[in-house]
Design a protein around this motif. Structure first.
Motif, short mmCIF file in Angstrom:
data_model
loop_
_atom_site.label_atom_id
_atom_site.label_comp_id
_atom_site.label_asym_id
_atom_site.label_seq_id
_atom_site.Cartn_x
_atom_site.Cartn_y
_atom_site.Cartn_z
N ALA A 15 20.26 -9.66 7.70
CA ALA A 15 21.02 -9.65 8.95
C ALA A 15 22.28 -10.50 8.82
CB ALA A 15 20.15 -10.15 10.09
N GLU A 16 22.17 -11.67 8.21
CA GLU A 16 23.34 -12.53 8.04
C GLU A 16 24.38 -11.87 7.13
OE1 GLU A 16 22.06 -16.34 6.64
OE2 GLU A 16 21.98 -17.16 8.67
N VAL A 17 23.92 -11.24 6.06
CA VAL A 17 24.84 -10.57 5.14
C VAL A 17 25.59 -9.45 5.86
CG1 VAL A 17 25.01 -9.14 3.07
CG2 VAL A 17 23.52 -11.15 3.09
N VAL A 18 24.85 -8.65 6.64
CA VAL A 18 25.49 -7.56 7.38
C VAL A 18 26.49 -8.11 8.38
CG1 VAL A 18 25.08 -5.69 9.03
CG2 VAL A 18 23.54 -5.99 7.08
N ASN A 19 26.14 -9.18 9.06
CA ASN A 19 27.07 -9.79 10.02
C ASN A 19 28.32 -10.31 9.33
OD1 ASN A 19 26.34 -9.75 12.84
ND2 ASN A 19 24.52 -10.93 12.33
N PHE A 20 28.15 -11.04 8.22
CA PHE A 20 29.29 -11.58 7.50
C PHE A 20 30.19 -10.46 6.95
CE2 PHE A 20 26.77 -15.65 6.36
CZ PHE A 20 27.06 -16.17 7.61
N ALA A 21 29.58 -9.34 6.58
CA ALA A 21 30.36 -8.24 6.01
C ALA A 21 31.09 -7.45 7.09
CB ALA A 21 29.45 -7.32 5.21
N LEU A 22 30.41 -7.19 8.21
CA LEU A 22 30.95 -6.27 9.19
C LEU A 22 31.88 -6.90 10.23
CD1 LEU A 22 28.11 -3.69 9.92
CD2 LEU A 22 30.23 -3.38 8.68
N TRP A 23 31.71 -8.18 10.54
CA TRP A 23 32.58 -8.77 11.55
C TRP A 23 34.05 -8.75 11.13
CZ3 TRP A 23 32.31 -8.91 16.41
CH2 TRP A 23 31.12 -9.16 17.09
N PRO A 24 34.39 -9.14 9.89
CA PRO A 24 35.80 -9.03 9.48
C PRO A 24 36.29 -7.59 9.51
CG PRO A 24 34.61 -10.46 7.98
CD PRO A 24 33.59 -9.79 8.83
N LEU A 25 35.46 -6.64 9.05
CA LEU A 25 35.86 -5.23 9.07
C LEU A 25 36.08 -4.76 10.51
CD1 LEU A 25 33.37 -3.72 6.44
CD2 LEU A 25 35.76 -4.39 6.09
N LEU A 116 25.51 -3.49 24.81
CA LEU A 116 24.60 -4.38 24.08
C LEU A 116 23.62 -5.04 25.03
CD1 LEU A 116 27.04 -6.11 21.57
CD2 LEU A 116 25.25 -4.47 20.99
N LYS A 117 24.13 -5.57 26.16
CA LYS A 117 23.26 -6.22 27.15
C LYS A 117 22.28 -5.22 27.75
CE LYS A 117 24.18 -9.49 29.79
NZ LYS A 117 24.60 -10.37 30.90
N MET A 118 22.75 -4.01 28.00
CA MET A 118 21.90 -2.98 28.59
C MET A 118 20.69 -2.69 27.71
SD MET A 118 22.96 0.92 29.75
CE MET A 118 24.53 0.34 30.36
N PHE A 119 20.92 -2.70 26.39
CA PHE A 119 19.84 -2.39 25.45
C PHE A 119 19.17 -3.64 24.90
CE2 PHE A 119 22.02 1.60 25.69
CZ PHE A 119 21.05 2.54 25.47
N GLY A 120 19.44 -4.80 25.50
CA GLY A 120 18.77 -6.03 25.11
C GLY A 120 19.15 -6.55 23.74
N LEU A 121 20.39 -6.31 23.33
CA LEU A 121 20.87 -6.74 22.02
C LEU A 121 21.86 -7.89 22.19
CD1 LEU A 121 21.41 -3.18 20.53
CD2 LEU A 121 19.55 -4.75 19.97
N ALA A 122 21.77 -8.89 21.31
CA ALA A 122 22.62 -10.07 21.42
C ALA A 122 23.89 -9.92 20.59
CB ALA A 122 21.84 -11.31 20.96
N LEU A 123 24.88 -10.77 20.90
CA LEU A 123 26.13 -10.73 20.14
C LEU A 123 25.94 -11.16 18.70
CD1 LEU A 123 28.87 -12.11 22.57
CD2 LEU A 123 28.73 -9.84 21.56
N ASP A 124 24.90 -11.97 18.42
CA ASP A 124 24.67 -12.40 17.04
C ASP A 124 23.76 -11.43 16.27
OD1 ASP A 124 22.33 -12.94 18.36
OD2 ASP A 124 22.21 -15.06 17.78
N SER A 125 23.41 -10.31 16.88
CA SER A 125 22.62 -9.30 16.18
C SER A 125 23.54 -8.43 15.33
CB SER A 125 21.86 -8.42 17.18
OG SER A 125 22.77 -7.61 17.91
N VAL A 126 22.96 -7.71 14.37
CA VAL A 126 23.78 -6.84 13.52
C VAL A 126 24.36 -5.68 14.30
CG1 VAL A 126 22.52 -7.46 11.43
CG2 VAL A 126 21.76 -5.49 12.79
N ALA A 127 23.75 -5.39 15.47
CA ALA A 127 24.23 -4.26 16.26
C ALA A 127 25.65 -4.49 16.77
CB ALA A 127 23.30 -4.02 17.44
N ALA A 128 26.03 -5.75 17.04
CA ALA A 128 27.33 -6.04 17.65
C ALA A 128 28.50 -5.63 16.74
CB ALA A 128 27.42 -7.51 18.04
N PRO A 129 28.57 -6.12 15.48
CA PRO A 129 29.69 -5.69 14.63
C PRO A 129 29.61 -4.22 14.26
CG PRO A 129 28.15 -7.01 13.36
CD PRO A 129 27.73 -7.12 14.79
#
Length: 415
Positions: A15-25, A116-129
């Motif tokens: 999850a951390e790797v995906v976040n680090f990779a996708l947020w800049p993109l 994201l809030k509607m589906f119960g997903l947080a900003l620090d989840s991989v779903a956000a980026p």
């Protein structure tokens, strides 16, 4: 040791790797779409007629003077929409357009956050980026910003309407969709949701806000009746250009009227069956019911109605987000083939295969919406028939493994 404080964090989990990779993109994609592509603009300019109409409204000049014999973008908003858009003419055209691009981009991002809030997903989840990167990579968001139209704000109105509807904040939910009605009624099919859920207060503000804005705008406009006499008849017609609805492409390609109506009636039947199955067996799963039904209603209106433009597909984002639900109807490859058709920014115009490429480009939205509705209909109908055959309709139509969380035996199933 001194340099260690400048060392970037290293992802230790997937999850951390995906976040680090996708947020800049994701962030750089947003910046590119807003600062470069949108500011550069395109041949199609949806903003110019809106700006000119707003300027004429402020100067008490006639607004509804468009020549509908041309294929250029026309000003089609009612007096209530003109009133809301009037402030954009306070600035000069260039700065006004830049500000409108920024407002629409912020509206899209706010809508994604609400999803994201509607589906119960947080900003620090991989779903956000993933969601941010995917949304701003689509044709619908890109062209909304490049052409500079109001669809980003309409998306925010739609998502806010659904978000508040699920939380039983009926008056505010109606206000969110009512503001979009003041500009254009594209979200009108969604009123079926509060109707079948018995949330009557939604209709008070959904109808009241555009009526009040119309009452304010009518005496301020120089030619309000021209909207009724000149613009409204045009809105009731089906045009054969820049129209991915069945009637638009059917007319463009010279299909018989009987075949066009047969296709439209066929999809009306599929939409009706899908909505009945969702209401009859899934309405107690509120998030799944509201978001899936909203997608069926919007895709059906684009395909079956008189006008369907590809960038309207942005309004299907709530349906696409259902893929994170275990009982989603989109967890299959045909659904994502359809999603490619309605969201991909790829151009299929080919210098080598001229006719074939042009047909693929013009029909990708029509075929994408069609396949998406077929997939939803097929999945729900198959679930219903399976549940009926197994005698468990009283427990709903979701397969047992979705309800219990157990995985079916693929060996026995495939055998």
């Amino acid at each position: 040791m001194f340099l260690r404080r400048f060392e970037p964090r290293t992802g230790r989990t997937t999850a951390e790797v995906v976040n680090f990779a996708l947020w800049p993109l994701a962030v750089m994609t947003v910046i590119h779409r807003v600062v470069v592509r949108a500011v550069n603009g395109a041949y199609t300019d949806d903003y110019a007629p809106v700006y000119q109409a707003a300027l004429r409204f402020l100067n008490r000049e006639d607004v509804y003077t468009a020549n509908f014999n041309s294929v250029d973008p026309h000003y089609l908003y009612p007096p209530s929409g003109t009133l809301l858009m009037a402030p954009i003419a306070i600035l000069d055209p260039e700065k006004s357009r830049w500000l409108f691009i920024l407002v629409n981009a912020i509206a899209v991002i706010a809508a994604l956050y609400l999803l994201l809030k509607m589906f119960g997903l947080a900003l620090d989840s991989v779903a956000a980026p993933i969601l941010l990167f995917a949304a701003f990579s689509t044709e619908t968001v890109s062209n909304t910003l490049v052409f500079t139209n109001i669809n980003g704000l309409v998306l925010l109105g739609e998502v806010a309407f659904l978000f508040l509807l699920l939380r039983r904040r009926d008056m505010w939910s109606g206000a969110a969709i009512g503001l979009t009605f003041a500009v254009k009624p594209i979200l009108a099919p969604l009123l079926l949701l509060p109707l079948v859920r018995g949330q009557w207060k939604v209709f008070v503000t959904a109808a009241g806000i555009p009526l009040v804005l119309t009452a304010i705008a009518w005496p301020l406009a120089a030619d309000p009746w021209a909207f009724v006499e000149h613009t409204l008849p045009y809105l009731m017609e089906s045009r054969d250009y820049f129209n991915s609805a069945i009637v638009g492409n059917g007319t463009y390609y010279g299909l018989p009227i009987a075949l066009i109506w047969a296709l439209r009636l066929g999809f009306i039947a599929m939409v009706a069956v899908s909505l009945w199955l969702l209401y009859r067996y899934c309405r107690h799963d509120e998030l799944f019911f509201v978001t899936t039904a909203s997608g069926v209603l919007m895709a059906g209106s684009f395909l079956i109605g008189s006008l369907g433009q590809l960038y309207y597909s942005m309004l299907l984002f709530p349906l696409i987000m259902t893929v994170v639900l275990r009982n989603s109807v989109l967890r299959n490859w045909p659904a994502w083939l359809a999603i490619y058709g309605v969201f991909a920014a790829d151009s299929w115009i080919s210098n080598r295969f001229l006719e074939e490429g042009r047909a693929a480009e013009y029909l990708k939205g029509t075929m994408g919406w069609s396949l998406l509705l077929i997939v939803v209909f097929a999945v729900l109908t198959n679930r219903y028939l399976t549940a009926k055959r197994e005698g468990r309709l009283d427990r709903g139509i979701d397969p047992d493994f979705l309800v219990t969380g157990t995985t079916p035996d693929r060996t026995s199933v495939d055998a």
